[in-house]
Design a protein around this motif. Structure first.
Motif, PDB file in Angstrom:
ATOM      1  N   ASN A 175      39.236  46.909  37.970  1.00 50.62           N
ATOM      2  CA  ASN A 175      38.541  46.311  36.833  1.00 50.62           C
ATOM      3  C   ASN A 175      38.130  44.896  37.177  1.00 50.62           C
ATOM      4  N   GLN A 176      36.859  44.619  37.016  1.00 49.96           N
ATOM      5  CA  GLN A 176      36.307  43.309  37.335  1.00 49.96           C
ATOM      6  C   GLN A 176      36.522  42.348  36.172  1.00 49.96           C
ATOM      7  N   VAL A 214      50.353  47.079  38.400  1.00 47.62           N
ATOM      8  CA  VAL A 214      49.245  46.156  38.153  1.00 47.62           C
ATOM      9  C   VAL A 214      49.241  45.104  39.260  1.00 47.62           C
ATOM     10  N   VAL A 215      48.093  44.985  39.931  1.00 46.16           N
ATOM     11  CA  VAL A 215      47.941  44.022  41.015  1.00 46.16           C
ATOM     12  C   VAL A 215      46.702  43.180  40.718  1.00 46.16           C
ATOM     13  N   LEU A 216      46.870  41.866  40.630  1.00 44.92           N
ATOM     14  CA  LEU A 216      45.746  40.961  40.421  1.00 44.92           C
ATOM     15  C   LEU A 216      45.318  40.414  41.771  1.00 44.92           C
ATOM     16  N   VAL A 217      44.004  40.492  42.019  1.00 43.35           N
ATOM     17  CA  VAL A 217      43.450  40.130  43.322  1.00 43.35           C
ATOM     18  C   VAL A 217      42.335  39.102  43.117  1.00 43.35           C
ATOM     19  N   ILE A 243      41.463  43.282  38.600  1.00 45.56           N
ATOM     20  CA  ILE A 243      42.765  43.813  38.232  1.00 45.56           C
ATOM     21  C   ILE A 243      42.796  45.247  38.723  1.00 45.56           C
ATOM     22  N   HIS A 244      43.807  45.564  39.517  1.00 42.10           N
ATOM     23  CA  HIS A 244      43.968  46.904  40.090  1.00 42.10           C
ATOM     24  C   HIS A 244      45.124  47.597  39.381  1.00 42.10           C
ATOM     25  N   PHE A 245      44.841  48.714  38.740  1.00 42.56           N
ATOM     26  CA  PHE A 245      45.872  49.525  38.097  1.00 42.56           C
ATOM     27  C   PHE A 245      46.158  50.704  39.021  1.00 42.56           C
ATOM     28  N   LEU A 246      47.416  50.880  39.385  1.00 39.91           N
ATOM     29  CA  LEU A 246      47.817  51.943  40.302  1.00 39.91           C
ATOM     30  C   LEU A 246      48.804  52.887  39.626  1.00 39.91           C
TER      31      LEU A 246
END
Length: 161
Positions: free
Chosen positions: A127-128, A46-49, A140-143
């Motif tokens: 996800n916006q 999980v990466v928050l940008v 939010i980027h789920f990898l």
């Protein structure tokens, strides 16, 4: 309570009920604790940008997947992690998300610029997150590792006598 003396010898006392504000503050703290617990415990990276494309938080799964510690990932532009083709695909996905109203997400397959973990392609779900006005706040980027193509199933027939 705010007491104030009067010139003629009286006293004015005013009260302010802070029960609702305190309750809202407690709910905010509880919501943030739940959010942090979900992020930390999520088996996916999980990466928050933020709006500028800069990473401001990652979980341990993302550190493992990306092969870098949180301290190095924070304040790094997310695109620095991706190869050229993946940067373009992510920009297209973000453009599409911003054209939609409400909560939305997009899924793409990306490759890291320097595949230090030798994990191959990654599935990225962007996800916006909208603010109270409905404007983009962050993403939010789920990898996760892209699953290899499934091998064809072998059907074994047995004969019963």
């Amino acid at each position: 309570m705010h007491p104030a003396g009067l010139a003629g010898g009286g006293l004015v006392v005013s009260f302010r009920d802070v029960t609702e504000a305190r309750r809202s503050g407690d709910q905010l703290v509880a919501t943030e604790a739940k959010f942090r617990s979900m992020i930390a415990g999520c088996p996916m990276g999980v990466v928050l940008v933020d709006k500028t494309g800069t990473i401001f938080e990652v979980n341990h799964a993302a550190e493992d997947l990306l092969g870098q510690p949180k301290s190095d990932l924070r304040r790094m532009p997310f695109d620095e992690l991706l190869d050229e083709e993946s940067i373009l695909a992510r920009k297209d996905a973000l453009r599409e998300l911003r054209s939609k109203t409400g909560d939305s997400s997009a899924q793409i397959v990306v490759r890291l610029a320097e595949d230090l973990t030798a994990c191959g392609p990654l599935r990225l779900s962007v996800n916006q997150v909208l603010n109270g006005s409905g404007d983009p706040h962050c993403t939010i980027h789920f990898l996760e590792r892209e699953a290899p193509p499934a091998a064809p199933e072998t059907v074994i027939e047995s004969c019963l006598a």
